[in-house]
Design a protein around this motif. Structure first.
Motif, PDB file in Angstrom:
ATOM      1  N   PRO A 298     -23.931  11.114 -18.575  1.00 23.13           N
ATOM      2  CA  PRO A 298     -24.159  10.979 -20.013  1.00 23.13           C
ATOM      3  C   PRO A 298     -25.059   9.787 -20.279  1.00 23.13           C
ATOM      4  CG  PRO A 298     -21.807  11.148 -19.520  1.00 23.13           C
ATOM      5  CD  PRO A 298     -22.505  10.947 -18.219  1.00 23.13           C
ATOM      6  N   VAL A 299     -25.854   9.863 -21.326  1.00 24.72           N
ATOM      7  CA  VAL A 299     -26.765   8.765 -21.644  1.00 24.72           C
ATOM      8  C   VAL A 299     -26.012   7.450 -21.781  1.00 24.72           C
ATOM      9  CG1 VAL A 299     -28.310   7.843 -23.419  1.00 24.72           C
ATOM     10  CG2 VAL A 299     -28.570  10.212 -22.656  1.00 24.72           C
ATOM     11  N   TYR A 300     -24.847   7.475 -22.448  1.00 24.74           N
ATOM     12  CA  TYR A 300     -24.141   6.207 -22.676  1.00 24.74           C
ATOM     13  C   TYR A 300     -23.775   5.499 -21.383  1.00 24.74           C
ATOM     14  CZ  TYR A 300     -19.820   8.990 -21.989  1.00 24.74           C
ATOM     15  OH  TYR A 300     -18.836   9.817 -21.491  1.00 24.74           O
ATOM     16  N   GLU A 301     -23.605   6.244 -20.285  1.00 28.94           N
ATOM     17  CA  GLU A 301     -23.181   5.624 -19.035  1.00 28.94           C
ATOM     18  C   GLU A 301     -24.264   4.762 -18.400  1.00 28.94           C
ATOM     19  OE1 GLU A 301     -20.381   5.175 -18.070  1.00 28.94           O
ATOM     20  OE2 GLU A 301     -19.072   6.923 -18.091  1.00 28.94           O
ATOM     21  N   TRP A 302     -25.522   5.087 -18.648  1.00 26.08           N
ATOM     22  CA  TRP A 302     -26.578   4.292 -18.004  1.00 26.08           C
ATOM     23  C   TRP A 302     -27.378   3.421 -18.985  1.00 26.08           C
ATOM     24  CZ3 TRP A 302     -31.706   5.535 -19.184  1.00 26.08           C
ATOM     25  CH2 TRP A 302     -31.921   6.789 -19.762  1.00 26.08           C
ATOM     26  N   ILE A 303     -26.913   3.341 -20.234  1.00 29.00           N
ATOM     27  CA  ILE A 303     -27.520   2.375 -21.166  1.00 29.00           C
ATOM     28  C   ILE A 303     -26.520   1.285 -21.550  1.00 29.00           C
ATOM     29  CG2 ILE A 303     -29.193   4.043 -22.079  1.00 29.00           C
ATOM     30  CD1 ILE A 303     -27.444   4.231 -24.616  1.00 29.00           C
ATOM     31  N   GLY A 304     -25.465   1.168 -20.753  1.00 24.04           N
ATOM     32  CA  GLY A 304     -24.474   0.121 -21.011  1.00 24.04           C
ATOM     33  C   GLY A 304     -23.071   0.511 -20.620  1.00 24.04           C
ATOM     34  N   GLY A 305     -22.836   1.826 -20.513  1.00 24.35           N
ATOM     35  CA  GLY A 305     -21.497   2.293 -20.194  1.00 24.35           C
ATOM     36  C   GLY A 305     -20.638   2.422 -21.438  1.00 24.35           C
ATOM     37  N   ARG A 306     -19.671   3.320 -21.399  1.00 25.57           N
ATOM     38  CA  ARG A 306     -18.821   3.535 -22.573  1.00 25.57           C
ATOM     39  C   ARG A 306     -18.018   2.268 -22.883  1.00 25.57           C
ATOM     40  NH1 ARG A 306     -16.002   7.790 -25.294  1.00 25.57           N
ATOM     41  NH2 ARG A 306     -16.804   9.407 -23.901  1.00 25.57           N
ATOM     42  N   TYR A 307     -18.098   1.833 -24.134  1.00 26.19           N
ATOM     43  CA  TYR A 307     -17.286   0.713 -24.611  1.00 26.19           C
ATOM     44  C   TYR A 307     -16.231   1.216 -25.589  1.00 26.19           C
ATOM     45  CZ  TYR A 307     -15.799  -3.663 -26.690  1.00 26.19           C
ATOM     46  OH  TYR A 307     -15.024  -4.712 -27.129  1.00 26.19           O
ATOM     47  N   HIS A 308     -16.645   2.080 -26.526  1.00 24.59           N
ATOM     48  CA  HIS A 308     -15.718   2.618 -27.527  1.00 24.59           C
ATOM     49  C   HIS A 308     -15.224   3.994 -27.081  1.00 24.59           C
ATOM     50  CE1 HIS A 308     -16.962  -0.487 -30.443  1.00 24.59           C
ATOM     51  NE2 HIS A 308     -18.198  -0.251 -30.044  1.00 24.59           N
ATOM     52  N   ASP A 309     -13.998   4.302 -27.400  1.00 28.84           N
ATOM     53  CA  ASP A 309     -13.445   5.625 -27.110  1.00 28.84           C
ATOM     54  C   ASP A 309     -13.667   6.603 -28.255  1.00 28.84           C
ATOM     55  OD1 ASP A 309     -12.435   5.002 -24.559  1.00 28.84           O
ATOM     56  OD2 ASP A 309     -10.682   4.048 -25.456  1.00 28.84           O
ATOM     57  N   ALA A 310     -13.662   6.093 -29.479  1.00 26.92           N
ATOM     58  CA  ALA A 310     -13.824   6.952 -30.647  1.00 26.92           C
ATOM     59  C   ALA A 310     -14.258   6.107 -31.840  1.00 26.92           C
ATOM     60  CB  ALA A 310     -12.524   7.682 -30.972  1.00 26.92           C
TER      61      ALA A 310
END
Length: 370
Positions: free
Chosen positions: A118-130
């Protein structure tokens, strides 16, 4: 990995009901969809929702600049080389952020699919769940806005954002009606979209709105009136958000130097896409300015791109990406778990584009020629 093919689709996204803000009424939403294919066969999608009032672009100008200038320059480029890609685009033409955003988003979708992430994983990694999703009320008569607000809170939404900016007297009536309808515990945000023009009218309005327990007020004065924002911020007891006033790094630098607002609404269409949005977030975070990721009422393509930025950024405290909820037909399948949004773990943007719907909504189609 190289960009081999770029196709453009001019579409009109049908709204369930007209969307009305202080400066315009939208009966449908014109959008440009970019389909980018790599030499290894991966396909990435991007989107540009241009707004003459905010970004200075139109659907026609966006198609032209991508088709004849930016698109040809990116053919043969590696979509992973985002710093270089943005440098090439910025050297070629000033501004046109929505056009650049469409290409930027498509590159990110391509790279994510190539990496299997997923894009979020390589632009910083998931921080928020929802994130909670705020229901947005377009401008209408006070009674109609109050009725809609009450309905949506009863349906499960936990907050509302009101579009205002017609005139002070009627805007106060709108806020009063909505507050009475939803009760004292529901957060209400108001977005003026520059409609009160200057600090004087804004202070007059905010004095009359004192007591309605507003979460924040957004962009009450003209976009370039940072001095007016500073004056308003110093004289009201409600947090102040800037939106149209911040597009790129120069305005963000001005905001942080002047401390002209408590919050900033960052939109991919204003700043040029995912990559520059992350840079703006870093600057805001260093200055202690809270951030929201917003949109220009976009399809699942650009809305999901905004969510990937938000989910990977600690400094983002709220989101406003509700375009797919406003359309009677959408080209993608971004899924909301109302009243929240949670992203899946699929590669790239994590959405599937329905080619049949895309074809049905397309009014013109072009291929970029190198």
């Amino acid at each position: 990995m190289k960009i081999e093919k770029i196709e453009l689709f001019a579409i009109r996204l049908p709204l369930k009901v007209p969307f009305i803000v202080s400066y315009h009424r939208y009966d449908d939403m014109p959008s440009v969809i970019v389909k980018m294919t790599s030499a290894c066969g991966h396909v990435g999608y991007g989107e540009a929702v241009a707004d003459e009032h905010v970004t200075g672009e139109s659907l026609e100008s966006t198609i032209s600049v991508i088709r004849h200038l930016l698109g040809p320059m990116l053919l043969g480029k590696n979509p992973m080389h985002l710093e270089q890609i943005h440098d090439v685009m910025d050297r070629a033409i000033r501004d046109v952020p929505a056009a650049k955003a469409a290409l930027d988003i498509a590159c990110h979708d391509l790279v994510g699919k190539k990496l299997g992430l997923p894009v979020y994983e390589w632009i910083g990694g998931r921080y928020h769940d929802a994130f909670p999703v705020t229901h947005v009320l377009s401008i209408g008569e006070p009674e109609a806005m109050a009725h809609e607000a009450k309905q949506q809170i009863e349906a499960g939404y936990t907050s509302v954002k009101m579009k205002v900016g017609v005139d002070v007297a009627s805007d106060v009536e709108r806020v009063a009606a909505v507050r009475q309808a939803v009760g004292p515990g529901v957060p209400i945000r108001i977005d003026v979209n520059q409609g009160w023009v200057n600090a004087g009218k804004t202070l007059q309005a905010m004095k009359q709105l004192d007591g309605y327990d507003l979460d924040w007020v957004e962009q009450p004065v003209r976009a370039d009136d940072f001095e007016g924002m500073v004056e308003v911020k110093s004289k009201i007891n409600v947090p102040l958000m800037i939106d149209e006033g911040v597009r790129g790094m120069s305005e963000m630098r001005r905001l942080t130097m002047m401390q002209a607002a408590h919050k900033v609404n960052i939109k991919l269409m204003k700043c040029g896409g995912i990559y520059p949005a992350k840079k703006l977030l870093h600057v805001a975070e260093m200055s202690g300015i809270e951030c929201q990721i917003g949109s220009m009422v976009e399809s699942s393509v650009a809305s999901s791109a905004g969510f990937h930025v938000a989910f990977s950024s600690k400094i983002v405290h709220s989101v406003e990406l509700t375009g797919p909820l406003r359309f009677s037909e959408d080209i993608g399948n971004l899924s909301y778990d109302l009243p929240h949004i949670r992203l899946n773990d699929q590669p790239g943007l994590g959405i599937d584009v329905d080619e049949a719907v895309l074809e049905r909504l397309t009014t013109a189609r072009y291929e970029v020629i190198g």
